[in-house]
Design a protein around this motif. Structure first.
Motif, PDB file in Angstrom:
ATOM      1  N   GLU A  13      48.291  30.417  43.329  1.00 52.22           N
ATOM      2  CA  GLU A  13      47.554  31.696  43.219  1.00 52.22           C
ATOM      3  C   GLU A  13      46.212  31.633  43.953  1.00 52.22           C
ATOM      4  O   GLU A  13      46.100  30.930  44.952  1.00 52.22           O
ATOM      5  CB  GLU A  13      47.387  32.110  41.757  1.00 52.22           C
ATOM      6  CG  GLU A  13      47.268  33.620  41.558  1.00 52.22           C
ATOM      7  CD  GLU A  13      46.398  33.919  40.367  1.00 52.22           C
ATOM      8  OE1 GLU A  13      45.378  33.232  40.173  1.00 52.22           O
ATOM      9  OE2 GLU A  13      46.747  34.839  39.591  1.00 52.22           O
ATOM     10  N   ASN A  14      45.250  32.368  43.414  1.00 54.52           N
ATOM     11  CA  ASN A  14      43.979  32.557  44.096  1.00 54.52           C
ATOM     12  C   ASN A  14      42.865  31.743  43.434  1.00 54.52           C
ATOM     13  O   ASN A  14      42.439  32.089  42.337  1.00 54.52           O
ATOM     14  CB  ASN A  14      43.589  34.047  44.050  1.00 54.52           C
ATOM     15  CG  ASN A  14      44.760  34.953  44.367  1.00 54.52           C
ATOM     16  OD1 ASN A  14      45.569  34.612  45.225  1.00 54.52           O
ATOM     17  ND2 ASN A  14      44.871  36.083  43.685  1.00 54.52           N
ATOM     18  N   LEU A  16      39.363  30.969  42.466  1.00 49.18           N
ATOM     19  CA  LEU A  16      38.132  31.778  42.438  1.00 49.18           C
ATOM     20  C   LEU A  16      37.079  31.084  41.595  1.00 49.18           C
ATOM     21  O   LEU A  16      37.407  30.366  40.649  1.00 49.18           O
ATOM     22  CB  LEU A  16      38.401  33.143  41.787  1.00 49.18           C
ATOM     23  CG  LEU A  16      39.494  34.020  42.377  1.00 49.18           C
ATOM     24  CD1 LEU A  16      39.674  35.271  41.510  1.00 49.18           C
ATOM     25  CD2 LEU A  16      39.149  34.413  43.804  1.00 49.18           C
ATOM     26  N   ASP A  18      34.230  32.059  38.963  1.00 50.72           N
ATOM     27  CA  ASP A  18      33.781  33.186  38.145  1.00 50.72           C
ATOM     28  C   ASP A  18      32.261  33.192  38.052  1.00 50.72           C
ATOM     29  O   ASP A  18      31.640  32.149  37.816  1.00 50.72           O
ATOM     30  CB  ASP A  18      34.357  33.081  36.721  1.00 50.72           C
ATOM     31  CG  ASP A  18      35.853  33.350  36.691  1.00 50.72           C
ATOM     32  OD1 ASP A  18      36.421  33.719  37.740  1.00 50.72           O
ATOM     33  OD2 ASP A  18      36.455  33.188  35.618  1.00 50.72           O
ATOM     34  N   GLY A  62      37.388  29.616  37.883  1.00 48.50           N
ATOM     35  CA  GLY A  62      38.341  30.611  37.391  1.00 48.50           C
ATOM     36  C   GLY A  62      39.545  30.704  38.305  1.00 48.50           C
ATOM     37  O   GLY A  62      39.991  29.694  38.850  1.00 48.50           O
ATOM     38  N   GLY A  63      40.029  31.915  38.510  1.00 49.01           N
ATOM     39  CA  GLY A  63      41.293  32.116  39.215  1.00 49.01           C
ATOM     40  C   GLY A  63      42.369  31.957  38.157  1.00 49.01           C
ATOM     41  O   GLY A  63      42.539  30.870  37.593  1.00 49.01           O
ATOM     42  N   ALA A  64      43.066  33.055  37.860  1.00 58.74           N
ATOM     43  CA  ALA A  64      43.910  33.076  36.660  1.00 58.74           C
ATOM     44  C   ALA A  64      44.887  31.894  36.582  1.00 58.74           C
ATOM     45  O   ALA A  64      44.931  31.182  35.584  1.00 58.74           O
ATOM     46  CB  ALA A  64      44.632  34.415  36.573  1.00 58.74           C
ATOM     47  N   ASN A  67      43.362  28.553  36.060  1.00 56.65           N
ATOM     48  CA  ASN A  67      43.052  28.327  34.641  1.00 56.65           C
ATOM     49  C   ASN A  67      44.311  27.870  33.902  1.00 56.65           C
ATOM     50  O   ASN A  67      44.264  26.966  33.060  1.00 56.65           O
ATOM     51  CB  ASN A  67      42.538  29.616  33.992  1.00 56.65           C
ATOM     52  CG  ASN A  67      41.293  30.166  34.670  1.00 56.65           C
ATOM     53  OD1 ASN A  67      40.541  29.417  35.281  1.00 56.65           O
ATOM     54  ND2 ASN A  67      41.075  31.479  34.556  1.00 56.65           N
ATOM     55  N   THR A 133      36.951  41.180  41.616  1.00 57.73           N
ATOM     56  CA  THR A 133      37.239  40.014  42.451  1.00 57.73           C
ATOM     57  C   THR A 133      37.111  40.271  43.945  1.00 57.73           C
ATOM     58  O   THR A 133      37.702  41.219  44.467  1.00 57.73           O
ATOM     59  CB  THR A 133      38.681  39.530  42.166  1.00 57.73           C
ATOM     60  OG1 THR A 133      38.715  39.040  40.833  1.00 57.73           O
ATOM     61  CG2 THR A 133      39.100  38.426  43.117  1.00 57.73           C
ATOM     62  N   TYR A 166      48.578  37.976  40.405  1.00 54.22           N
ATOM     63  CA  TYR A 166      47.503  38.373  41.310  1.00 54.22           C
ATOM     64  C   TYR A 166      47.814  37.957  42.756  1.00 54.22           C
ATOM     65  O   TYR A 166      47.274  38.519  43.698  1.00 54.22           O
ATOM     66  CB  TYR A 166      46.187  37.699  40.904  1.00 54.22           C
ATOM     67  CG  TYR A 166      45.484  38.280  39.712  1.00 54.22           C
ATOM     68  CD1 TYR A 166      45.109  39.624  39.673  1.00 54.22           C
ATOM     69  CD2 TYR A 166      45.123  37.466  38.640  1.00 54.22           C
ATOM     70  CE1 TYR A 166      44.396  40.134  38.593  1.00 54.22           C
ATOM     71  CE2 TYR A 166      44.409  37.974  37.556  1.00 54.22           C
ATOM     72  CZ  TYR A 166      44.053  39.308  37.541  1.00 54.22           C
ATOM     73  OH  TYR A 166      43.341  39.797  36.477  1.00 54.22           O
ATOM     74  N   ASN A 297      37.456  35.769  28.064  1.00 54.70           N
ATOM     75  CA  ASN A 297      37.859  35.624  29.461  1.00 54.70           C
ATOM     76  C   ASN A 297      38.762  34.399  29.598  1.00 54.70           C
ATOM     77  O   ASN A 297      38.359  33.289  29.286  1.00 54.70           O
ATOM     78  CB  ASN A 297      36.617  35.471  30.349  1.00 54.70           C
ATOM     79  CG  ASN A 297      36.979  35.387  31.823  1.00 54.70           C
ATOM     80  OD1 ASN A 297      38.046  35.842  32.234  1.00 54.70           O
ATOM     81  ND2 ASN A 297      36.097  34.800  32.607  1.00 54.70           N
ATOM     82  N   ASP A 301      45.413  33.398  30.281  1.00 53.44           N
ATOM     83  CA  ASP A 301      45.735  32.262  31.155  1.00 53.44           C
ATOM     84  C   ASP A 301      45.957  31.007  30.317  1.00 53.44           C
ATOM     85  O   ASP A 301      46.847  30.196  30.605  1.00 53.44           O
ATOM     86  CB  ASP A 301      44.586  31.977  32.139  1.00 53.44           C
ATOM     87  CG  ASP A 301      44.168  33.212  32.899  1.00 53.44           C
ATOM     88  OD1 ASP A 301      44.997  34.123  33.049  1.00 53.44           O
ATOM     89  OD2 ASP A 301      43.005  33.262  33.339  1.00 53.44           O
ATOM     90  N   PRO A 337      37.048  30.578  31.011  1.00 50.80           N
ATOM     91  CA  PRO A 337      38.385  29.975  30.898  1.00 50.80           C
ATOM     92  C   PRO A 337      38.296  28.447  30.882  1.00 50.80           C
ATOM     93  O   PRO A 337      38.633  27.787  31.843  1.00 50.80           O
ATOM     94  CB  PRO A 337      39.118  30.462  32.152  1.00 50.80           C
ATOM     95  CG  PRO A 337      38.116  31.165  32.980  1.00 50.80           C
ATOM     96  CD  PRO A 337      36.780  31.102  32.348  1.00 50.80           C
TER      97      PRO A 337
END
Ligand code: 26A
Length: 346
Positions: A13-14, A16, A18, A62-64, A67, A133, A166, A297, A301, A337
């Motif tokens: 995924e992505n 990130l 947070d 982060g980044g779902a 996590n 985001t 995402y 938050n 996840d 997270p």
């Protein structure tokens, strides 16, 4: 160095960072954000990161799905999880890599030279969180990166896959390539719907990957958004879970399991079957006192992480749901997270 034997769970995924701070109605109003939502930043949102930093924001990895990867590794034996995605060549990227390393998650980031690491502005108001985001480098993940021999060999060695929905905004071909590999070799493929905007605005992309999913996760607002965008004409969560479980499947050797979390309300699990008989189960959440909640938050996840740990560890469906609920209850007692340190055991 990648472990020669590979990692049982591969997540995509992505990645990130947070930027999370407490906000108020005025801040939400300034950027026209709902109090509990996730969106992609447009030009008019770009000031939010500075505004959050001015409010003493914390920088939290982060980044779902990243996590979820950390969460699953938290409950699994060492060297169980590999995470892939694209970061920039900068300090934020270094923070993400270090946090994953400390959590025991092996990363195979693609490093983009032209864009900064993606970031997610998180506005906390009470027990709600609104996320905005800017994907930046995270948007630069391409199928050819996944198909590089050293990465693809990790894909082949993996036995389970978890993709954050995402990523449907980034690289659908990469998700489909993982789905094909999973279906061809009867390996479980898990996907989260991630946010209401995915079924609303990335409906075609979502529908192109759903047939590969053996486990489909969503929360109640995502379930409702899916039902609405597909004109199912129902707002009944159990009905929606049943219909999700019944959608066409690529790998017919496994029934689909649809899992709908609902905050403090029971988690609804619908299990499909080739004959079309759907079993529905409900699981109470692990209750904690409202005062013990730090912020929510990453709760979803964390649930997915605990659940994946169960499935990867060969646990039953019921036990896996319970592991998800345990890890979610731990995560919401932390800032962002994150998971308790020193490590607690289930
Ligand atoms: C493409 N978008 C919008 C996103 C995200 C995201 N992760 C990947 N892609 N928007 C928010 N998040 C992450 O969700 C976590 C909480 O569930 C945030 O980084 C946050 O850690």
């Amino acid at each position: 160095m990648a472990a020669a034997q590979g990692y049982p769970l591969l997540c995509l995924e992505n990645p990130l960072l947070d930027i999370q701070a407490r906000g108020d109605a005025a801040l939400l109003e300034k950027y026209r954000l709902k109090e509990n939502d996730a969106i992609l930043a447009e030009d008019q949102h770009m000031g939010i990161y500075e505004d959050l930093l001015a409010r003493d924001a914390k920088l939290i990895p982060g980044g779902a799905a990243q996590n979820t990867a950390r969460g699953a590794q938290y409950m699994l034996p060492e060297q169980s999880v590999v995470y892939i995605g694209c970061i920039g060549k900068d300090k934020f990227g270094d923070i993400l890599k270090k946090t994953c390393e400390e959590a025991g998650v092996h990363t195979e980031y693609r490093v983009d030279e032209s864009q900064p690491t993606g970031k997610c502005g998180v506005v906390i108001t009470g027990h709600n969180r609104s996320m905005c985001t800017h994907l930046a480098a995270a948007n630069e993940y391409k199928i050819e990166h996944l198909k590089q021999p050293e990465i693809w060999s990790l894909v082949e060695k993996a036995k389970f896959y978890y993709v954050g929905g995402y990523h449907l905004t980034v690289c659908v071909p990469a998700i489909i390539a993982l789905g094909e590999e999973a279906a061809a070799k009867n390996k479980p493929f898990m996907l989260s719907l991630s946010a209401p905007f995915i079924p609303q605005f990335f409906k075609e992309q979502l529908d192109s990957v759903l047939p590969y999913t053996d486990y489909t996760f969503c929360n109640e607002t995502e379930a409702l958004a899916y039902s609405e965008s597909h004109q199912w004409g129902t707002e009944d969560i159990v009905e929606i879970a049943k219909k999700l479980a019944q959608l066409p499947k690529q790998n017919t050797q496994r029934p689909r399991v649809a899992i709908v979390t609902q905050g403090t309300e029971p988690t609804v699990v619908a299990i499909g079957s080739p004959a079309g008989v759907i079993e529905v189960k409900e699981f109470k959440v692990h209750e904690i006192s409202k005062d013990a909640i730090n912020d929510t938050n990453g709760a979803g996840d964390a649930f997915a992480g605990g659940f994946c740990a169960g499935i990867v560890g060969g646990k039953s469906l019921d036990d896996s749901v319970d592991m998800g609920q345990w890890l979610a209850s731990k995560s919401i007692q932390e800032l962002g997270p994150s998971f308790p340190f020193p490590k607690q055991t289930y």
